[in-house]
Design a protein around this motif. Structure first.
Motif, PDB file in Angstrom:
ATOM      1  N   LEU A 396       0.962  -1.170   0.081  1.00  0.00           N
ATOM      2  CA  LEU A 396      -0.030   0.015  -0.122  1.00  0.00           C
ATOM      3  C   LEU A 396       0.933   1.424   0.015  1.00  0.00           C
ATOM      4  N   VAL A 397       0.662   2.069  -1.036  1.00  0.00           N
ATOM      5  CA  VAL A 397       1.361   3.474  -1.088  1.00  0.00           C
ATOM      6  C   VAL A 397       0.387   4.745  -1.118  1.00  0.00           C
ATOM      7  N   MET A 398       0.901   5.533  -0.415  1.00  0.00           N
ATOM      8  CA  MET A 398      -0.003   6.974  -0.377  1.00  0.00           C
ATOM      9  C   MET A 398       1.346   7.933  -0.993  1.00  0.00           C
ATOM     10  N   GLN A 399       0.560   8.794  -1.797  1.00  0.00           N
ATOM     11  CA  GLN A 399       1.777   9.855  -2.381  1.00  0.00           C
ATOM     12  C   GLN A 399       1.270  11.324  -2.425  1.00  0.00           C
ATOM     13  N   THR A 400       1.717  12.140  -1.738  1.00  0.00           N
ATOM     14  CA  THR A 400       1.455  13.547  -1.661  1.00  0.00           C
ATOM     15  C   THR A 400       2.674  14.186  -2.307  1.00  0.00           C
ATOM     16  N   THR A 401       2.405  15.655  -2.398  1.00  0.00           N
ATOM     17  CA  THR A 401       3.335  16.323  -2.940  1.00  0.00           C
ATOM     18  C   THR A 401       3.816  17.405  -1.949  1.00  0.00           C
ATOM     19  N   ALA A 402       5.219  17.826  -1.893  1.00  0.00           N
ATOM     20  CA  ALA A 402       5.419  18.853  -0.704  1.00  0.00           C
ATOM     21  C   ALA A 402       4.709  20.034  -0.779  1.00  0.00           C
ATOM     22  N   ARG A 403       4.299  20.674  -1.778  1.00  0.00           N
ATOM     23  CA  ARG A 403       3.504  21.836  -1.836  1.00  0.00           C
ATOM     24  C   ARG A 403       2.318  22.033  -1.386  1.00  0.00           C
ATOM     25  N   PHE A 404       1.743  20.421  -1.310  1.00  0.00           N
ATOM     26  CA  PHE A 404       0.271  20.059  -0.831  1.00  0.00           C
ATOM     27  C   PHE A 404       0.197  20.210   0.640  1.00  0.00           C
ATOM     28  N   MET A 405       1.462  20.047   1.197  1.00  0.00           N
ATOM     29  CA  MET A 405       1.360  19.480   2.667  1.00  0.00           C
ATOM     30  C   MET A 405       0.908  20.407   3.871  1.00  0.00           C
ATOM     31  N   ILE A 406       0.547  21.768   3.075  1.00  0.00           N
ATOM     32  CA  ILE A 406      -0.097  22.796   3.846  1.00  0.00           C
ATOM     33  C   ILE A 406      -1.609  22.302   4.380  1.00  0.00           C
ATOM     34  N   GLU A 407      -2.155  21.276   3.531  1.00  0.00           N
ATOM     35  CA  GLU A 407      -3.598  21.010   3.755  1.00  0.00           C
ATOM     36  C   GLU A 407      -3.441  19.628   3.918  1.00  0.00           C
ATOM     37  N   PRO A 408      -3.443  19.025   5.098  1.00  0.00           N
ATOM     38  CA  PRO A 408      -3.293  17.535   5.545  1.00  0.00           C
ATOM     39  C   PRO A 408      -4.272  16.556   4.726  1.00  0.00           C
ATOM     40  N   PRO A 409      -3.829  15.853   4.318  1.00  0.00           N
ATOM     41  CA  PRO A 409      -4.759  14.682   3.897  1.00  0.00           C
ATOM     42  C   PRO A 409      -5.316  13.839   4.799  1.00  0.00           C
ATOM     43  N   GLY A 410      -6.463  13.044   4.523  1.00  0.00           N
ATOM     44  CA  GLY A 410      -6.971  12.305   5.690  1.00  0.00           C
ATOM     45  C   GLY A 410      -7.354  10.742   5.024  1.00  0.00           C
ATOM     46  N   VAL A 411      -7.966  10.106   5.933  1.00  0.00           N
ATOM     47  CA  VAL A 411      -8.182   8.659   5.692  1.00  0.00           C
ATOM     48  C   VAL A 411      -9.556   8.442   5.611  1.00  0.00           C
ATOM     49  N   GLY A 412     -10.519   9.569   5.430  1.00  0.00           N
ATOM     50  CA  GLY A 412     -11.938   9.680   5.332  1.00  0.00           C
ATOM     51  C   GLY A 412     -12.465   9.682   3.770  1.00  0.00           C
ATOM     52  N   PHE A 413     -11.580   9.585   2.888  1.00  0.00           N
ATOM     53  CA  PHE A 413     -11.808   9.798   1.511  1.00  0.00           C
ATOM     54  C   PHE A 413     -12.729   8.845   1.190  1.00  0.00           C
ATOM     55  N   VAL A 414     -13.890   9.150   0.285  1.00  0.00           N
ATOM     56  CA  VAL A 414     -14.896   8.346  -0.350  1.00  0.00           C
ATOM     57  C   VAL A 414     -14.545   8.494  -1.733  1.00  0.00           C
ATOM     58  N   LEU A 415     -14.018   7.485  -2.428  1.00  0.00           N
ATOM     59  CA  LEU A 415     -13.625   7.441  -3.874  1.00  0.00           C
ATOM     60  C   LEU A 415     -15.071   7.545  -4.728  1.00  0.00           C
ATOM     61  N   ALA A 416     -16.144   6.950  -4.417  1.00  0.00           N
ATOM     62  CA  ALA A 416     -17.177   6.607  -4.968  1.00  0.00           C
ATOM     63  C   ALA A 416     -17.918   8.193  -5.147  1.00  0.00           C
ATOM     64  N   SER A 417     -17.753   8.992  -4.169  1.00  0.00           N
ATOM     65  CA  SER A 417     -18.280  10.233  -4.010  1.00  0.00           C
ATOM     66  C   SER A 417     -17.518  11.156  -4.919  1.00  0.00           C
ATOM     67  N   ALA A 418     -16.378  10.921  -4.987  1.00  0.00           N
ATOM     68  CA  ALA A 418     -15.569  11.722  -5.881  1.00  0.00           C
ATOM     69  C   ALA A 418     -15.772  11.382  -7.225  1.00  0.00           C
ATOM     70  N   VAL A 419     -15.971  10.065  -7.669  1.00  0.00           N
ATOM     71  CA  VAL A 419     -16.293   9.801  -9.199  1.00  0.00           C
ATOM     72  C   VAL A 419     -17.808  10.180  -9.388  1.00  0.00           C
ATOM     73  N   ALA A 420     -18.569   9.993  -8.405  1.00  0.00           N
ATOM     74  CA  ALA A 420     -20.058  10.628  -8.824  1.00  0.00           C
ATOM     75  C   ALA A 420     -20.006  12.209  -9.032  1.00  0.00           C
ATOM     76  N   ASP A 421     -19.271  12.998  -8.451  1.00  0.00           N
ATOM     77  CA  ASP A 421     -19.217  14.342  -8.571  1.00  0.00           C
ATOM     78  C   ASP A 421     -18.564  14.677 -10.005  1.00  0.00           C
TER      79      ASP A 421
END
Length: 457
Positions: A396-421
């Motif tokens: 399992l791999v997570m990848q973020t970008t240094a300049r994105f780090m000001i906005e912390p990622p989370g573990v509550g992401f719902v892929l189905a909702s993102a796809v539906a949008d």
């Protein structure tokens, strides 16, 4: 008043021409005129079985019509890969590109190509003295670019406030640090639930690796360093800032005119990631020894913001685009895209699940050849627990970008909702490709949940 280019494409006369493009000069951009004349660059693909002759530029000078022959003198493996989806090695149309100068620098000319002995005219080009329609937009775009030394371009005035992060003027507050801590610990727990070794890859920003070309001074403490201060060994963080900055060839690892690393940079990150996951990076490197790289001018996401656009020679892996050969691709842009690769001949039969951002795409050029199954979810590092439970990946791999780090990622992401949008606002063309993706992926039941999200079953 400023110079800009007006290009009018002419209707195709017959079916002998497959595709073409004029890279320079560009619509509504200033042309490049030097002591050698007007700079031209582009490519032409004819259909199979059609004899393609030379390129022709037709213009009037001194009251007389002049035809200037332009040879095809530039290999374009990127065009063969992107347009034809073919291997460029030895391809009969590899030399489909042209680079030339029109010495007279005419104010107006027509560009054409000989096909089966007949001239097919492609476009009318005019060099005009006026104010481009997109002047305000161009100025706004140029404000997002910092010109460093040696032709290096950097991002400015972005929503993540890259400059303020680097100089230390913008930092995480207490709540931000808590969210990062929760994310780091949450990734450990999620990986433990499926007994998968995991890693968090932080894709470096250019200014972190090449500060000598950057006009701003690094702050005493940055957001990146704040997050690293929270990390423990169990978080399995791969900091590519330190990794790439330590390499003697570090200038080959980033694109001068873009915010991303080169394919060489992606390879360095990929090999380090494999080692972080406990795999044999040397074996994977040995399996890639036959890879070939080529260099071509590349404008990039920063060079394209300038007027005229700026390109720099950039090295690329001679390989199909990252998404090619996917058994499933929902074709959505950015957040919500899903790519699935399956390769029974891969170095390892293991499965890999990646929750990544745009820097993951060049890494996929290597990863999809190394693992038997790769699932990539464009989420900027946010994790969907249900996808992890569905895949139960070996890694399992997570990848973020240094300049994105000001906005912390989370573990509550719902892929189905993102796809539906995304599907709610997508085009009919994307919907059609989604239907094709569902049909192609149906052979493996593991891929059906991603099809279900498209609501096309």
């Amino acid at each position: 008043m400023s110079n800009f280019t007006s290009i009018k494409k002419l209707p195709p006369r017959d079916g002998s021409l497959q595709a073409w493009a004029l890279d320079f000069p560009q619509q509504d951009k200033a042309p490049r005129v030097t002591e050698r004349g007007l700079y031209l660059q582009g490519w032409v693909l004819a259909h199979a079985g059609v004899e393609r002759g030379e390129l022709l530029a037709r213009f009037i000078t001194g009251g007389q019509e002049v035809l200037c022959a332009i040879p095809f003198n530039n290999d374009r493996p990127d065009v063969i890969q992107r347009v034809l989806g073919a291997d460029p090695s030895g391809h009969p149309q590899l030399r489909c590109g042209f680079i030339a100068y029109l010495k007279e620098a005419p104010q107006a000319f027509t560009l054409g190509v000989k096909l089966d002995g007949e001239t097919v005219w492609l476009c009318d080009v005019q060099l005009m003295e006026s104010t481009p329609v997109a002047t305000t937009e161009n100025k706004r775009a140029e404000m997002q670019v910092i010109r460093g030394t040696g032709g290096w371009l950097f991002l400015d005035n972005d929503t993540n406030r890259s400059v303020d992060q680097y100089t230390g003027r913008l930092q995480l507050d207490g709540a931000g640090l808590e969210r990062w801590q929760a994310y780091l610990d949450g990734c450990v727990a999620i990986a433990k639930d499926v007994a998968a070794p995991h890693a968090l890859v932080i894709a470096a920003s250019k200014e972190q690796v090449l500060p000598e070309h950057y006009p701003h001074q690094k702050g005493e403490k940055t957001v990146h360093e704040q997050v690293l201060g929270l990390c423990r060994e169990e978080h399995r963080v791969l900091d590519t800032v330190q990794l790439l900055a330590a390499r003697p060839n570090k200038e080959t690892l980033f694109i001068k005119t873009d915010t991303h690393w080169t394919d060489r940079g992606a390879l360095a990150a990929t090999l380090a990631l494999l080692a972080r996951l406990g795999l044999d990076a040397k074996a994977s490197q040995d399996s890639l020894t036959q890879d070939v790289y080529y260099t071509m001018p590349f404008i990039g996401d920063l060079g394209g913001k300038l007027s005229p656009a700026v390109s720099e020679p950039t090295e690329f892996l001679q390989a199909p685009p990252p998404a090619s050969n996917a058994v499933f691709d929902n074709n959505l842009a950015n957040i919500g895209r899903v790519l699935v690769f399956e390769d029974e001949h891969a170095l390892w039969s293991h499965s890999l699940l990646v929750f990544g951002a745009s820097s993951s795409y060049p890494m996929l050029k290597y990863l999809k050849r190394l693992f038997g199954r790769v699932v990539f979810v464009h989420s900027a590092g946010h994790v969907d627990r249900t996808i992890v439970q569905h895949e139960k990946p070996d890694f399992l791999v997570m990848q973020t970008t240094a300049r994105f780090m000001i906005e912390p990622p989370g573990v509550g992401f719902v892929l189905a909702s993102a796809v539906a949008d995304k599907m709610a606002i997508t085009t009919e063309d994307v919907r059609a490709r989604a239907l094709a993706a569902r049909k192609a992926a149906s052979a493996n039941p593991k891929n059906l949940p991603y099809c279900d999200m498209l609501k096309i079953r």
